[in-house]
Design a protein around this motif. Structure first.
Motif, short mmCIF file in Angstrom:
data_model
loop_
_atom_site.label_atom_id
_atom_site.label_comp_id
_atom_site.label_asym_id
_atom_site.label_seq_id
_atom_site.Cartn_x
_atom_site.Cartn_y
_atom_site.Cartn_z
N LEU A 146 0.83 -1.21 0.00
CA LEU A 146 0.00 0.00 0.00
C LEU A 146 0.86 1.25 0.00
CD1 LEU A 146 -2.98 -0.82 2.40
CD2 LEU A 146 -3.02 -0.50 -0.09
N ALA A 147 1.90 1.22 0.82
CA ALA A 147 2.81 2.38 0.89
C ALA A 147 3.47 2.59 -0.47
CB ALA A 147 3.88 2.14 1.95
N PHE A 148 3.83 1.50 -1.13
CA PHE A 148 4.46 1.57 -2.45
C PHE A 148 3.53 2.26 -3.45
CE2 PHE A 148 4.82 -0.63 -6.62
CZ PHE A 148 6.05 -0.12 -7.01
N VAL A 149 2.27 1.79 -3.49
CA VAL A 149 1.32 2.38 -4.44
C VAL A 149 1.09 3.85 -4.13
CG1 VAL A 149 -1.05 2.27 -5.32
CG2 VAL A 149 0.22 0.16 -4.90
N ALA A 150 0.94 4.16 -2.85
CA ALA A 150 0.70 5.55 -2.45
C ALA A 150 1.88 6.43 -2.86
CB ALA A 150 0.47 5.63 -0.95
N MET A 151 3.10 5.94 -2.63
CA MET A 151 4.29 6.72 -2.96
C MET A 151 4.47 6.87 -4.47
SD MET A 151 5.58 8.06 -0.39
CE MET A 151 4.08 8.12 0.55
N LEU A 152 3.98 5.86 -5.19
CA LEU A 152 4.03 5.92 -6.66
C LEU A 152 3.14 7.07 -7.15
CD1 LEU A 152 5.68 4.04 -8.39
CD2 LEU A 152 3.63 2.69 -8.82
N VAL A 153 1.95 7.18 -6.54
CA VAL A 153 1.04 8.26 -6.91
C VAL A 153 1.67 9.61 -6.57
CG1 VAL A 153 -1.22 9.31 -6.45
CG2 VAL A 153 -1.01 6.82 -6.67
N VAL A 154 2.23 9.70 -5.36
CA VAL A 154 2.89 10.94 -4.93
C VAL A 154 4.03 11.29 -5.89
CG1 VAL A 154 4.30 11.96 -3.10
CG2 VAL A 154 2.23 10.72 -2.51
N GLY A 155 4.81 10.28 -6.26
CA GLY A 155 5.93 10.49 -7.19
C GLY A 155 5.45 11.02 -8.53
N THR A 156 4.35 10.46 -9.01
CA THR A 156 3.81 10.91 -10.30
C THR A 156 3.37 12.37 -10.22
OG1 THR A 156 3.04 8.66 -10.60
CG2 THR A 156 2.19 10.29 -12.13
N VAL A 157 2.75 12.73 -9.09
CA VAL A 157 2.32 14.12 -8.92
C VAL A 157 3.54 15.04 -8.95
CG1 VAL A 157 1.28 15.77 -7.29
CG2 VAL A 157 0.22 13.53 -7.66
N ILE A 158 4.61 14.63 -8.26
CA ILE A 158 5.82 15.45 -8.22
C ILE A 158 6.37 15.66 -9.64
CG2 ILE A 158 8.23 15.52 -7.45
CD1 ILE A 158 7.32 14.08 -4.90
N ILE A 159 6.44 14.55 -10.39
CA ILE A 159 6.98 14.64 -11.75
C ILE A 159 6.09 15.52 -12.63
CG2 ILE A 159 7.53 13.32 -13.84
CD1 ILE A 159 9.50 12.60 -11.82
N TYR A 160 4.78 15.36 -12.48
CA TYR A 160 3.85 16.19 -13.26
C TYR A 160 4.09 17.67 -12.98
CZ TYR A 160 -0.35 18.93 -14.06
OH TYR A 160 -1.20 19.94 -14.41
N CYS A 161 4.18 18.02 -11.70
CA CYS A 161 4.38 19.42 -11.32
C CYS A 161 5.67 19.94 -11.92
CB CYS A 161 4.43 19.56 -9.81
SG CYS A 161 2.83 19.33 -9.05
N PHE A 162 6.67 19.10 -11.88
CA PHE A 162 7.97 19.51 -12.37
C PHE A 162 7.94 19.84 -13.85
CE2 PHE A 162 12.38 19.70 -12.41
CZ PHE A 162 12.57 20.23 -11.16
N TRP A 163 7.32 18.95 -14.60
CA TRP A 163 7.17 19.13 -16.05
C TRP A 163 6.36 20.40 -16.32
CZ3 TRP A 163 8.16 18.96 -20.82
CH2 TRP A 163 8.73 17.84 -21.43
#
Lengths: 261, 283
Positions: A146-163
């Motif tokens: 669960l932590a993995f999936v949650a962190m994956l979502v968080v990571g995607t948000v970070i990358i999106y913001c960056f782009w």
């Protein structure tokens, strides 16, 4: 809820559009295999010389590479096509058409183009992650998944913001094709655990931090290397970047002068 | 009044050389001026490009430190020198992309180029060569910053410097020629993306771009010997950073000239067939 319906509709349109070009699927599979092959070759070269890299074992590094490939797939399929389109629109003045739509401009500009065939990297990433978990030979708890999936979502948000932050710069600097290259270059840093980069470099190349963070943290969550503190930090970073992106986007909009001026 | 024929025949050769030199100078100058206008864009591009070698450098210095100070005979300082010089060689290596051919053919740009009295490859060589002067100028501050940060061990002798200066231009020429041949495949088919990607993946592994070739297993090094890739990447870098023997220095240069010969021949042969193909399909 209306936004969700809009996103769903946009997604459907892109998928229907992409389904016309089926040969692209095979091209994309080939691309994924090549990229994966080079990545694996590099990891093999490293472990031909040492047993552990900065404390990371072979399966653990594979896991990082899997997450990197997975997030890279999301970038290629969803984030990059939209950002390229946004840059073009700003330059040509056709962003006018987005602004006249009765939905939020940032939402619309971020969801209107999806290249589903590029998603082969998402599959490739998943395969690598599963193989790496097998090699780790450790039983995973529901909590860590669960932590993995949650962190994956968080990571995607970070990358999106960056782009998005890089793309919005197009409102000020019109010639921005190089920004794509800039992002691609720094994104590659995520292929390796963030801890490998010396501290001053992490600070100097501020780009490396969020990218490395977005990829390394999910992998750490799965191997039980990270603590609650890291997770809070990741969520915090995602929130801060989202707010900053929203603010920057609005400022950019005020700069936008349209097609006819 | 007409010029007598014998005289015309006599002055023709020097005239051609002179007009060619003129063409090169003018094209290079206009490329230099054009590209200098896009300072910001050019710089962003170069900065984005630094990430790649810096990542490799961090990985391999970490490996070297863990393996007791060196990897495959390269110390931490050697590796730093390798990847800093890498940034210049990589920039020299940027030539007309094969992906550009599709546009050239489809848009009919090719028709214009064919009307010119000289082979169109000269324009590409001259334009990119002129651009390189802007690139080299911009590269100097980047190299200074990287050197301050990574402390390279760099101690070349005069011969190494001379060979390096020639080798980076030879590398530019070799890559132009081979990517031209690759790009010309577009005359036969437009589905060329997969082929290009395969080519670039092989190049990445066998050229010394990913890692210095010493780190590669023996069979890879043997294979690389029969391909032009190392001449465009690994050799120019190692000519300057070493370790390299004097014999290897000169034989590497000879090898580069060999590849220029083979590349020119391939361009000539493929171009001749491709043009026939173009007139048949394009109009």
């Amino acid at each position: 809820m209306r936004s969700l319906a809009v996103v769903r509709l946009l997604l459907r349109m892109s998928i229907l559009n992409e389904l016309q070009y089926r040969v692209n699927f095979f091209l994309s599979v080939f691309q994924s295999l090549l990229a994966l092959g080079t990545g694996l070759a590099t990891v093999a070269l490293v472990f031909g010389q040492v047993d552990r890299l900065d404390g990371w074992s072979h399966p653990e590094l594979l896991l990082v590479m899997g997450v990197f490939t997975l997030i890279g797939g999301i970038v290629q399929a969803v984030i990059q096509p939209n950002m390229t389109m946004l840059m073009e629109d700003i330059r040509n003045g056709t962003f006018d058409f987005v602004l006249t739509k009765p939905v939020g401009a940032q939402l619309f500009a971020s969801a209107r183009s999806v290249q589903i065939w590029q998603a082969t990297d998402i599959l490739a990433g998943l395969v690598v992650i599963i193989v790496a978990i097998g090699q780790l030979g450790r039983r995973l708890s529901i909590g860590s998944i669960l932590a993995f999936v949650a962190m994956l979502v968080v990571g995607t948000v970070i990358i999106y913001c960056f782009w998005m932050l890089l793309t919005i710069t197009a409102f000020w600097v019109v010639q921005v094709e190089q920004i794509v290259e800039l992002f691609e270059g720094f994104f590659q840093a995520g292929r390796w655990p963030i801890s490998i980069y010396p501290g001053w470099l992490r600070i100097g190349l501020t780009f490396v931090v969020p990218i490395g963070f977005a990829v390394t943290v999910p992998a750490q969550a799965l191997t039980g290397r990270s603590s609650g503190g890291t997770w809070v930090l990741a969520v915090g970073l995602a929130v801060v970047l989202s707010v900053a992106t929203r603010w920057y986007f609005r400022r950019g909009l005020r700069r936008y002068s349209g097609a006819s001026s | 009044m007409s010029v007598p024929p014998p005289l015309e025949g006599l002055t023709r050769e020097p005239g051609r050389v002179r007009s060619m030199a003129d063409f090169y100078l003018t094209t290079m100058k206009s490329a230099l001026i054009t590209e200098f206008q896009y300072r910001m864009g050019n710089y962003l591009y170069m900065i984005g490009m630094i990430a790649e070698p810096v990542i490799y450098l961090v990985i391999w210095t970490t490996v070297a430190r863990q393996a007791g100070g060196s990897v495959a005979g390269l110390s931490v300082g050697n590796l730093a020198a390798y990847y800093i010089v890498w940034t210049l060689v990589r920039n020299m290596n940027i030539v007309f992309t094969p992906y550009g051919w599709e546009r050239r053919i489809r848009s009919g740009e090719m028709s214009g180029a064919l009307l010119r009295p000289i082979h169109p490859i000269h324009h590409d060589i001259a334009y990119f060569a002129g651009w390189k002067f802007v690139v080299i100028l911009f590269w100097i501050p980047i190299a200074l910053v990287l050197s301050l940060v990574f402390r390279p061990t760099l101690d070349p002798d005069v011969a190494q410097i001379v060979v390096f200066v020639i080798a980076i231009w030879a590398a530019f020429l070799i890559r132009t020629l081979f990517l031209w041949v690759l790009g010309m495949v577009s005359f036969w088919t437009t589905r060329v993306g997969a082929l290009y990607q395969l080519y670039f993946a092989v190049e990445l592994l066998l050229s010394g771009r990913l890692v210095p070739l010493q780190i590669m297993p023996g069979w890879v090094r043997a294979l690389a010997h029969f391909l032009p890739f190392a001449s465009t990447f690994g050799f120019p870098i190692q000519a300057l950073t070493g370790p390299i023997s004097t014999a290897a220095l000169w034989s590497g240069l000879a090898e580069q000239f060999g590849w220029i010969g083979i590349g020119s021949l391939l361009v000539a042969v493929v171009w001749k067939r491709a043009v026939r193909r173009y007139t048949a399909v394009g109009n």
